[in-house]
Design a protein around this motif. Structure first.
Motif, short mmCIF file in Angstrom:
data_model
loop_
_atom_site.label_atom_id
_atom_site.label_comp_id
_atom_site.label_asym_id
_atom_site.label_seq_id
_atom_site.Cartn_x
_atom_site.Cartn_y
_atom_site.Cartn_z
N ALA A 54 0.83 -1.21 0.00
CA ALA A 54 0.00 0.00 0.00
C ALA A 54 0.87 1.26 0.00
CB ALA A 54 -0.94 -0.01 1.20
N ARG A 55 1.96 1.24 0.79
CA ARG A 55 2.85 2.43 0.82
C ARG A 55 3.49 2.65 -0.54
NH1 ARG A 55 5.68 0.63 6.44
NH2 ARG A 55 4.25 1.68 7.88
N PHE A 56 3.88 1.57 -1.20
CA PHE A 56 4.54 1.66 -2.51
C PHE A 56 3.64 2.39 -3.51
CE2 PHE A 56 5.22 -0.23 -6.75
CZ PHE A 56 6.58 -0.05 -6.92
N VAL A 57 2.36 2.00 -3.55
CA VAL A 57 1.45 2.61 -4.52
C VAL A 57 1.05 4.02 -4.06
CG1 VAL A 57 -0.80 2.38 -5.65
CG2 VAL A 57 0.69 0.38 -5.40
N HIS A 58 0.95 4.23 -2.76
CA HIS A 58 0.68 5.59 -2.28
C HIS A 58 1.82 6.54 -2.67
CE1 HIS A 58 -0.62 8.94 0.15
NE2 HIS A 58 0.57 8.96 0.73
N ALA A 59 3.06 6.06 -2.58
CA ALA A 59 4.21 6.91 -2.92
C ALA A 59 4.16 7.32 -4.39
CB ALA A 59 5.52 6.19 -2.61
N LEU A 60 3.62 6.45 -5.24
CA LEU A 60 3.54 6.76 -6.67
C LEU A 60 2.39 7.71 -7.01
CD1 LEU A 60 4.00 3.19 -8.23
CD2 LEU A 60 5.68 5.04 -8.19
N PRO A 124 -3.20 10.07 2.46
CA PRO A 124 -2.43 11.23 2.92
C PRO A 124 -2.49 11.36 4.45
CG PRO A 124 -3.80 11.78 1.03
CD PRO A 124 -4.21 10.40 1.46
N GLY A 125 -1.36 11.22 5.10
CA GLY A 125 -1.28 11.35 6.56
C GLY A 125 -2.03 10.28 7.32
N HIS A 126 -2.24 9.14 6.71
CA HIS A 126 -3.12 8.13 7.31
C HIS A 126 -2.61 6.72 7.01
CE1 HIS A 126 -7.29 7.01 8.64
NE2 HIS A 126 -6.96 5.90 8.01
N GLU A 127 -2.53 5.89 8.05
CA GLU A 127 -2.23 4.47 7.85
C GLU A 127 -3.05 3.65 8.83
OE1 GLU A 127 2.30 4.10 6.09
OE2 GLU A 127 1.90 3.36 8.11
N ALA A 128 -3.59 2.54 8.38
CA ALA A 128 -4.33 1.65 9.28
C ALA A 128 -4.22 0.23 8.75
CB ALA A 128 -5.80 2.06 9.35
N THR A 129 -4.29 -0.74 9.65
CA THR A 129 -4.34 -2.14 9.22
C THR A 129 -5.46 -2.84 9.99
OG1 THR A 129 -2.76 -2.87 10.90
CG2 THR A 129 -1.85 -2.32 8.74
N VAL A 130 -5.96 -3.90 9.39
CA VAL A 130 -6.95 -4.73 10.07
C VAL A 130 -6.72 -6.17 9.60
CG1 VAL A 130 -8.71 -4.22 8.33
CG2 VAL A 130 -9.42 -5.01 10.54
N CYS A 181 -11.76 -8.80 6.66
CA CYS A 181 -10.96 -7.55 6.61
C CYS A 181 -11.69 -6.45 5.86
CB CYS A 181 -9.66 -7.78 5.86
SG CYS A 181 -8.43 -8.68 6.73
N PHE A 182 -12.09 -6.78 4.62
CA PHE A 182 -12.63 -5.73 3.75
C PHE A 182 -14.02 -5.30 4.17
CE2 PHE A 182 -8.96 -6.84 1.32
CZ PHE A 182 -8.64 -5.69 0.63
N GLY A 183 -14.72 -6.15 4.93
CA GLY A 183 -15.99 -5.73 5.48
C GLY A 183 -15.82 -4.56 6.44
N ARG A 184 -14.62 -4.42 6.98
CA ARG A 184 -14.36 -3.32 7.93
C ARG A 184 -13.72 -2.10 7.28
NH1 ARG A 184 -11.32 -5.46 12.95
NH2 ARG A 184 -11.52 -3.24 13.44
N LEU A 185 -13.45 -2.19 5.98
CA LEU A 185 -12.79 -1.05 5.31
C LEU A 185 -13.59 0.25 5.44
CD1 LEU A 185 -10.53 0.11 3.56
CD2 LEU A 185 -11.68 -0.85 1.55
N PRO A 186 -14.91 0.24 5.22
CA PRO A 186 -15.63 1.52 5.29
C PRO A 186 -15.44 2.24 6.62
CG PRO A 186 -17.01 -0.13 4.23
CD PRO A 186 -15.78 -0.85 4.76
N GLU A 187 -15.36 1.49 7.73
CA GLU A 187 -15.23 2.15 9.03
C GLU A 187 -13.81 2.70 9.27
OE1 GLU A 187 -14.52 -1.36 12.33
OE2 GLU A 187 -16.22 -1.57 10.99
N LEU A 188 -12.84 2.28 8.44
CA LEU A 188 -11.45 2.78 8.59
C LEU A 188 -11.25 4.10 7.86
CD1 LEU A 188 -9.40 -0.49 7.87
CD2 LEU A 188 -9.95 0.50 10.10
N LEU A 189 -12.20 4.43 6.98
CA LEU A 189 -12.00 5.61 6.14
C LEU A 189 -12.43 6.88 6.88
CD1 LEU A 189 -13.28 4.01 2.84
CD2 LEU A 189 -10.95 4.81 3.29
N PRO A 190 -11.80 8.02 6.57
CA PRO A 190 -12.13 9.27 7.27
C PRO A 190 -13.53 9.77 6.88
CG PRO A 190 -10.54 9.68 5.53
CD PRO A 190 -10.73 8.20 5.58
#
Ligand code: IMP
Length: 190
Positions: A54-60, A124-130, A181-190
């Motif tokens: 995820a960091r690799f693609v965010h950096a690009l 941007p300014g955000h990292e999370a894992t689940v 994991c992905f069922g919880r993605l919406p709650e991780l987003l700002p």
């Protein structure tokens, strides 16, 4: 909200699109984002690898990126293949990986195992894992035509008598490591 999914695995993309259907969160593939890259995964843990991708693609892109790293842990093999699930056999094909797993377990009755998945979200300014897992056992022979990877050899505890490759995609996503994991993605987003 739309995120880039840092994977080149078409099976993962279709599973994740089904899991996120109706949530208001969607993913675009690397190719759809105009990226011809293979994100590195050189870590020793699912979490390290998911974050690395995820960091690799965010950096690009500077955009919002989600990645997952996943695999199967077999207790009788001390947790192998684990993070090396994709390249367990020298050939690194699905058939060769599944054949090697059966060969390594020949004569073994204790066949408990689990699929594990760690999702990493980087923005941007955000990292999370689940993380999510799915407990089960390794069958003595492959069964079923759906799913991918080790699905034909994996008997989830929650679907007695059926391998993961014998489940509909909705049934798999409801109990799978990736669904959890992905069922919880919406709650991780700002
Ligand atoms: P990676 O997450 O891209 O490193 O790939 C993990 C590997 O684990 C895949 O290539 C499959 O062999 C296996 N795997 C991960 N998730 C699943 C699944 O849902 N079903 C079957 N095999 C899986």
């Amino acid at each position: 909200m739309q995120l880039i999914f840092a994977t080149n695995n078409a099976h993962k993309v279709s599973e994740v699109r089904a899991i996120l259907d109706g949530t208001g969160v969607s993913v675009v593939t690397l190719a759809e984002a105009g990226l011809d890259v293979d994100p590195p995964e050189t870590g020793d843990t699912f979490e390290d690898n998911a974050l690395q991708k995820a960091r690799f693609v965010h950096a690009l892109t500077q955009g919002w990126v989600v990645a997952d790293d996943s695999g199967i842990e077999v207790d009788a093999l001390g947790g192998r293949p684990g993070v090396h699930s994709k390249r367990f056999s020298p050939e690194a094909t699905t058939d060769a990986n599944n054949r090697l797993l059966l060969a390594e377990l020949e004569g073994t009755e204790g066949r408990t195992a689990r699929f594990r998945c760690v999702l990493a979200l980087v923005g941007p300014g955000h990292e999370a894992t689940v993380s999510g897992s799915c407990e089960g056992r390794i069958a003595h022979a492959p069964r079923g035509a759906d799913g991918f990877g080790y699905d034909p050899l994996f008997l989830p505890d929650e679907t007695p008598g059926r391998t993961m490759a014998e489940l509909s995609s909705a049934e798999k996503n409801a109990i799978s490591h990736r669904g959890r994991c992905f069922g919880r993605l919406p709650e991780l987003l700002p």
